[in-house]
Design a protein around this motif. Sequence first.
Motif, mmCIF file in Angstrom:
data_model
loop_
_atom_site.group_PDB
_atom_site.id
_atom_site.type_symbol
_atom_site.label_atom_id
_atom_site.label_comp_id
_atom_site.label_asym_id
_atom_site.label_seq_id
_atom_site.Cartn_x
_atom_site.Cartn_y
_atom_site.Cartn_z
ATOM 1 N N ASP A 228 0.822 -1.218 0.000
ATOM 2 C CA ASP A 228 0.000 0.000 0.000
ATOM 3 C C ASP A 228 0.855 1.267 0.000
ATOM 4 O O ASP A 228 0.437 2.311 -0.500
ATOM 5 N N ALA A 229 2.063 1.153 0.554
ATOM 6 C CA ALA A 229 2.941 2.335 0.636
ATOM 7 C C ALA A 229 3.701 2.602 -0.661
ATOM 8 O O ALA A 229 4.375 3.621 -0.781
ATOM 9 N N GLY A 230 3.594 1.660 -1.614
ATOM 10 C CA GLY A 230 4.275 1.893 -2.895
ATOM 11 C C GLY A 230 5.513 1.042 -3.096
ATOM 12 O O GLY A 230 6.363 1.373 -3.923
ATOM 13 N N PHE A 231 5.606 -0.046 -2.353
ATOM 14 C CA PHE A 231 6.718 -0.982 -2.507
ATOM 15 C C PHE A 231 6.490 -1.762 -3.804
ATOM 16 O O PHE A 231 5.492 -2.464 -3.945
ATOM 17 N N THR A 232 7.390 -1.644 -4.766
ATOM 18 C CA THR A 232 7.135 -2.159 -6.112
ATOM 19 C C THR A 232 7.316 -3.672 -6.215
ATOM 20 O O THR A 232 6.577 -4.340 -6.924
ATOM 21 N N SER A 233 8.333 -4.192 -5.536
ATOM 22 C CA SER A 233 8.551 -5.646 -5.604
ATOM 23 C C SER A 233 9.125 -6.156 -4.297
ATOM 24 O O SER A 233 9.828 -5.434 -3.585
ATOM 25 N N ILE A 234 8.789 -7.395 -4.011
ATOM 26 C CA ILE A 234 9.389 -8.089 -2.864
ATOM 27 C C ILE A 234 10.518 -8.944 -3.383
ATOM 28 O O ILE A 234 10.347 -9.710 -4.342
ATOM 29 N N GLU A 235 11.684 -8.780 -2.766
ATOM 30 C CA GLU A 235 12.835 -9.593 -3.122
ATOM 31 C C GLU A 235 12.878 -10.794 -2.188
ATOM 32 O O GLU A 235 12.819 -10.627 -0.972
ATOM 33 N N HIS A 236 12.996 -11.966 -2.750
ATOM 34 C CA HIS A 236 13.088 -13.245 -2.025
ATOM 35 C C HIS A 236 11.688 -13.757 -1.621
ATOM 36 O O HIS A 236 11.022 -13.159 -0.785
ATOM 37 N N ALA A 237 11.303 -14.867 -2.238
ATOM 38 C CA ALA A 237 9.964 -15.420 -2.006
ATOM 39 C C ALA A 237 9.793 -15.942 -0.590
ATOM 40 O O ALA A 237 8.666 -16.182 -0.150
ATOM 41 N N SER A 238 10.900 -16.104 0.141
ATOM 42 C CA SER A 238 10.798 -16.558 1.534
ATOM 43 C C SER A 238 9.848 -15.651 2.322
ATOM 44 O O SER A 238 9.088 -16.129 3.165
ATOM 45 N N TYR A 239 9.876 -14.357 2.019
ATOM 46 C CA TYR A 239 9.000 -13.429 2.755
ATOM 47 C C TYR A 239 7.517 -13.687 2.490
ATOM 48 O O TYR A 239 6.672 -13.373 3.324
ATOM 49 N N LEU A 240 7.224 -14.267 1.328
ATOM 50 C CA LEU A 240 5.811 -14.476 0.984
ATOM 51 C C LEU A 240 5.145 -15.513 1.875
ATOM 52 O O LEU A 240 3.917 -15.556 1.980
ATOM 53 N N LEU A 241 5.971 -16.352 2.518
ATOM 54 C CA LEU A 241 5.380 -17.365 3.401
ATOM 55 C C LEU A 241 4.573 -16.710 4.515
ATOM 56 O O LEU A 241 3.676 -17.321 5.090
ATOM 57 N N ARG A 242 4.886 -15.435 4.798
ATOM 58 C CA ARG A 242 4.123 -14.731 5.839
ATOM 59 C C ARG A 242 2.652 -14.612 5.480
ATOM 60 O O ARG A 242 1.801 -14.461 6.355
ATOM 61 N N LEU A 243 2.376 -14.687 4.183
ATOM 62 C CA LEU A 243 0.980 -14.532 3.751
ATOM 63 C C LEU A 243 0.150 -15.762 4.090
ATOM 64 O O LEU A 243 -1.070 -15.742 3.967
ATOM 65 N N GLY A 244 0.815 -16.828 4.542
ATOM 66 C CA GLY A 244 0.096 -18.029 4.974
ATOM 67 C C GLY A 244 -0.260 -17.986 6.453
ATOM 68 O O GLY A 244 -0.697 -18.983 7.021
ATOM 69 N N SER A 245 -0.048 -16.833 7.091
ATOM 70 C CA SER A 245 -0.418 -16.667 8.502
ATOM 71 C C SER A 245 -1.161 -15.354 8.670
ATOM 72 O O SER A 245 -1.273 -14.578 7.719
ATOM 73 N N ASP A 246 -1.619 -15.105 9.893
ATOM 74 C CA ASP A 246 -2.215 -13.805 10.185
ATOM 75 C C ASP A 246 -1.069 -12.829 10.473
ATOM 76 O O ASP A 246 -0.594 -12.721 11.601
ATOM 77 N N GLU A 247 -0.638 -12.157 9.418
ATOM 78 C CA GLU A 247 0.506 -11.238 9.516
ATOM 79 C C GLU A 247 0.300 -10.150 10.577
ATOM 80 O O GLU A 247 1.229 -9.808 11.304
ATOM 81 N N HIS A 248 -0.911 -9.586 10.600
ATOM 82 C CA HIS A 248 -1.175 -8.474 11.525
ATOM 83 C C HIS A 248 -1.015 -8.920 12.973
ATOM 84 O O HIS A 248 -0.419 -8.224 13.781
ATOM 85 N N LYS A 249 -1.534 -10.120 13.252
ATOM 86 C CA LYS A 249 -1.479 -10.637 14.616
ATOM 87 C C LYS A 249 -0.024 -10.870 15.040
ATOM 88 O O LYS A 249 0.394 -10.475 16.130
ATOM 89 N N ILE A 250 0.743 -11.488 14.148
ATOM 90 C CA ILE A 250 2.135 -11.782 14.486
ATOM 91 C C ILE A 250 2.938 -10.480 14.604
ATOM 92 O O ILE A 250 3.754 -10.310 15.514
ATOM 93 N N LYS A 251 2.672 -9.551 13.710
ATOM 94 C CA LYS A 251 3.364 -8.259 13.778
ATOM 95 C C LYS A 251 3.075 -7.563 15.116
ATOM 96 O O LYS A 251 3.980 -7.060 15.774
ATOM 97 N N GLN A 252 1.808 -7.569 15.521
ATOM 98 C CA GLN A 252 1.433 -6.937 16.793
ATOM 99 C C GLN A 252 2.151 -7.592 17.966
ATOM 100 O O GLN A 252 2.623 -6.918 18.869
ATOM 101 N N ALA A 253 2.254 -8.932 17.907
ATOM 102 C CA ALA A 253 2.922 -9.666 18.985
ATOM 103 C C ALA A 253 4.405 -9.284 19.050
ATOM 104 O O ALA A 253 4.992 -9.169 20.126
ATOM 105 N N VAL A 254 5.014 -9.054 17.883
ATOM 106 C CA VAL A 254 6.414 -8.619 17.861
ATOM 107 C C VAL A 254 6.511 -7.211 18.447
ATOM 108 O O VAL A 254 7.372 -6.927 19.280
ATOM 109 N N LEU A 255 5.588 -6.346 18.032
ATOM 110 C CA LEU A 255 5.639 -4.951 18.477
ATOM 111 C C LEU A 255 5.396 -4.823 19.986
ATOM 112 O O LEU A 255 6.015 -3.995 20.639
#
Length: 482
Positions: A228-255
Motif C-alpha cells: 500500500d505504501a508503494g513498494f514495487t517488488s518483494i525480493e526473495h519469495a521466503s517473505y511471501l510465506l508470511r501470507l500463509g499466517s495472520d501477519e497483523h497478529k504476528i506483527k502486533q505480537a512482535v511490536l
Amino acid sequence: MRNSLAVIVLGFLILSCSGEVKENSANKYLLININVVDVVSGSIKPNMAILIDSATISKIGTIDALKGEVPENQQIDAAGKYAIPGLWDMHVHMEGKDLVVDNKALLPVFLAYGITTVRDCASDLGEQVLAWRDEINRGELIGPTIYTAGRKLEGKNSIWKDDLEIENEEELNQMLDKLDAYHVDFVKITENTLSGDLFLKSVKAAHGRGYRVSGHVPIDLTIEELVDAGFTSIEHASYLLRLGSDEHKIKQAVLNGSLSKSDAANRYIDQFDQEKAITAYEALGKKGYFVTPTLIGGRQLAFLEEDNHQQDDFLKYLTKRFTDNYAWRIGRMAGDTPEQKQKRKDTYRLIAKQLPYLQAAGVNIMAGSDAAALNTYVYPAASLIEELGIFQQSGLKPDQILRTATINGAKYFGVLDETSTIDEGKVADLVLLNDNPLEDINAVKNISAVIAKGQYFDRNELDAMLQQAAQTKLALDKERQD
Ligand SMILES: [Zn+2]
C-alpha cells in the motif's frame, strides 16, 4: 571481440557497389531462416528474417520480403536456431571494494550466458556499478545493460557494508538526495537494523520521488502495509510465506514484545496455511505485483553438505579473493543442528512450491539469481540459468519461465515498449539457441549466438570472452599470491 560481425560488415560495405543495397547498411545485418520465439504468446514463428540496424530490431518479416535490405554477405543463416529476447537477471550484486577488477572481468560473462540485462540490487560497489552502467550504455565497455539501485537504505551499523544508514527522516531525505544525484534506477531498502516505522517512511518517500522501491520485508511490518505504501517488488519469495499466517497478529505480537523476532520468523513457517497464502497471492496478482523469488541461494545453502562444489566449472572465472567470501555464510551455518539443517531443506521446498500458485494468481514473477560474492556458490550469470531450471522443476511452464526472465523485468522498469520482445523498433538484445526453449527451458544453456544492442557475438566470440575471463582470474590469483 573487436572483429565482431558489425565491424566486418562495415568492411564489406566499402567494397560493395551493388545498387540494390540501400544506403546506411553499414550497421545492418539480416538473420534468416530463424525461428522467432514470441515470449508473450508462447508461440514460434518459423523461418523468419530479422533485420538488425545498429542497436535496433528494424524489421521482421519473411526472407523474401527482407532479403533485399542488405547484400548477401550481410545475411546470417540461422537455420534451426531459436531466437529469444536477451535474458534479464533481476537480482544481482556486484560487490566487494577489493573485487573491482574481479567483478569487471565478469561483465562479458553475463553476455556469454545470454544475459543482456541485469538489475543490480545495491552493494558497497554502488558508485562503481553506476559508472559501469554508463560506460556500457555509451558502448565503451562490453557487458549487460545495467539497472542499479547503487547503494541501499538501511539502519545504523547494519551487517552490510557501505549502506546509506539512516535513523530519522532528516537523514532519510539526505540519503534520497544522494540517490537522486547518483541517478539510480530504483531504490533498495533492507531491514537488518532499520525499524519498520522508518522503513515504511522510506518506502513512501522514495515512492513519492517517483522511484520504484524494492527490498526485504521487516518483521515488524506486513506485506500489505508495504504494498500500500508503494513498494514495487518483494525480493526473495521466503517473505511471501508470511501470507500463509495472520501477519497483523504476528506483527502486533512482535511490536508488543510478546513474540521475539526469531520466534515470529519460525511461526510463519510452522503455521503456514497454503489456502490462506493463495488468497493473498490473488490480491497481489490483481495489483500486477512483482516478486523476485531468488531460490537458488537458499537451495545452495540447504544442500551444502550433499553437494560437492569443488569441481564446479564456473570456479574457473572466480578469483580466490572472490570465493574466499563464501566462507562467511558457511561459517554462519556451522553450528546448525540436524533439525535446523532439515528445516532449511523443508523451507526451501515450501518456498519453491509457491511458484505455480504465484503464477496462477497473476503475480509477475521476476527471475533473479542473487548472485554475489557473499552468496555462497550463487555464481554470476550461471546461477540465473540454474534459477530457471528450478522454476521448471517447481512446475512453471517454459513459456512462463521465459517471461520471468524477459518481459517481466521490462514491465517492472516500465520499458516494455522499448525492449524485451522480438518486435520491430525494439532494442536488438537477442539470444539464438540451438534447441526449442518452449519444450524445455534448459535450451537456454545451449547458446549459438548473442546479440547485445545489435552487436553480434557468435559462439567463437562468446567462448573467447569466457576464456578471457578465465585468464584474468588466473592472472589476478597469481598477482595476489605474494
Ligand atoms: Zn540480494
